[in-house]
Design an enzyme around this catalytic site. Sequence first.
Site, mmCIF file in Angstrom:
data_model
loop_
_atom_site.group_PDB
_atom_site.id
_atom_site.type_symbol
_atom_site.label_atom_id
_atom_site.label_comp_id
_atom_site.label_asym_id
_atom_site.label_seq_id
_atom_site.Cartn_x
_atom_site.Cartn_y
_atom_site.Cartn_z
ATOM 1 N N LEU A 51 -0.432 -17.984 -16.483
ATOM 2 C CA LEU A 51 0.831 -18.602 -16.071
ATOM 3 C C LEU A 51 0.614 -19.857 -15.230
ATOM 4 C CD1 LEU A 51 1.347 -15.172 -15.701
ATOM 5 C CD2 LEU A 51 3.634 -16.105 -15.687
ATOM 6 N N ALA A 87 1.799 -18.326 -21.119
ATOM 7 C CA ALA A 87 3.187 -18.597 -20.721
ATOM 8 C C ALA A 87 3.595 -19.968 -21.232
ATOM 9 C CB ALA A 87 3.315 -18.537 -19.211
ATOM 10 N N ASP A 94 -4.837 -18.644 -8.087
ATOM 11 C CA ASP A 94 -3.719 -19.554 -7.819
ATOM 12 C C ASP A 94 -4.227 -20.621 -6.868
ATOM 13 O OD1 ASP A 94 -1.278 -20.765 -6.972
ATOM 14 O OD2 ASP A 94 -0.207 -18.901 -7.395
ATOM 15 N N LYS A 141 3.255 -27.950 -23.391
ATOM 16 C CA LYS A 141 3.363 -26.514 -23.672
ATOM 17 C C LYS A 141 3.200 -26.258 -25.179
ATOM 18 C CE LYS A 141 3.730 -24.470 -19.731
ATOM 19 N NZ LYS A 141 2.806 -23.401 -19.325
ATOM 20 N N GLY A 195 2.770 -21.966 -5.189
ATOM 21 C CA GLY A 195 2.863 -20.549 -4.843
ATOM 22 C C GLY A 195 2.482 -20.323 -3.386
ATOM 23 N N TYR A 231 6.329 -32.363 -20.798
ATOM 24 C CA TYR A 231 6.129 -30.937 -20.473
ATOM 25 C C TYR A 231 6.285 -30.093 -21.736
ATOM 26 C CZ TYR A 231 6.785 -26.365 -18.310
ATOM 27 O OH TYR A 231 6.666 -25.035 -17.971
#
Length: 329
Positions: free
Chosen positions: A56, A97, A11, A133, A16, A129
């Site tokens: 993710l 994800a 990460d 994806k 996060g 976005y």
Amino acid sequence: MVEGHEVVVLDDLSVGKLENVAHHLFSDRFRFVRDSVLNEAVLEPLVRWADVVFHLAAVVGVKYVVEDPLRAIRVNIRGTENVLDLAFRYGVRTVVASSSEVYGKSTHVPLREDNDRLLGPTTVPRWSYADAKAIDEYIALAYARQGLPVTIVRYFNAYGPRLDPRGYGSVVARFFTQALRGEPLTIYGDGQQTRSFTYVSDTVRGTILAGTKPEAAGQIFNIGSDREITINDLAQRILELTGSRSEIVHVPYSEAYGPDFEETRRRVPDVSRAREVLGFEARIPLEEGLRRTLEWFRRTVLASLEVADECRNDGVGAFFAPPALSGRV
Ligand code: UDP
């Protein structure tokens, strides 16, 4: 650690927080690497080592995509390409994800994985976005055709403890923080748009099933609750739960996201494929999930002295203070 597995988390902490995994840091089965999926040199040994990769890492959240579309496109496409290239090279099972956002503004209810997608023009940055994806999904499916065991999960508005109190990427976080601070709850548009909020433990369970059930390879799954709620109702629920006296204000989309904005009016998943193939169903009802989320927000938002002070100044401290804080406010 999940079922005794060893876990490595990669990460870049752009959003996060290390404290979210602090309780694992002293386990010899857990390792944290602060870096980016864009750094192939770091990524390579991690993917090579893994039995399963849960990918993710992404720039998430309409607000952040609208503010810096280029960064979101780069990270979300390049990052996934890096992960999948390596997963293919080493034959590592992977979960990618994706997002319910890929359905765009489709009015189909409920949304099935093989439904058409409906997106606005490329001049509306929000849809970049969805397209990024979708490109991730195309890459994953192309590798699946070449034999990579890869599964795509489309999340539906995950929420729960450890959401960013600044509201990053979730209306639930924003409303709880606003309610606990006694600030107005900002509903964008008329508030009649709907979402199907999914408690984080359900999202996690669906993700793990996608990465472990052999039948899931090569498939796409909606991972979400099929309980639909308008944003107006959500705001009301959060006011009731918190006991907040915050007012509700309706803010035009243009003020929130700039002039070029389009919205998804309804978003409800068809969860039959996840039920049949993964044995997955969301278990935590919205009321219960919101209660658990509130407990966490009370601890974190109100635990900061700054906020406690604000509550005292507003004269609402006694109203919201959890027992542990009541001496201070
Ligand atoms: N929203 C809102 N007020 C806020 C933030 C979001 O009314 O302060 C609305 C947003 O316009 C959308 C819904 O809440 O209709 C869910 O927004 P979120 O950013 O959580 O996720 P999205 O589903 O849009 O990706």
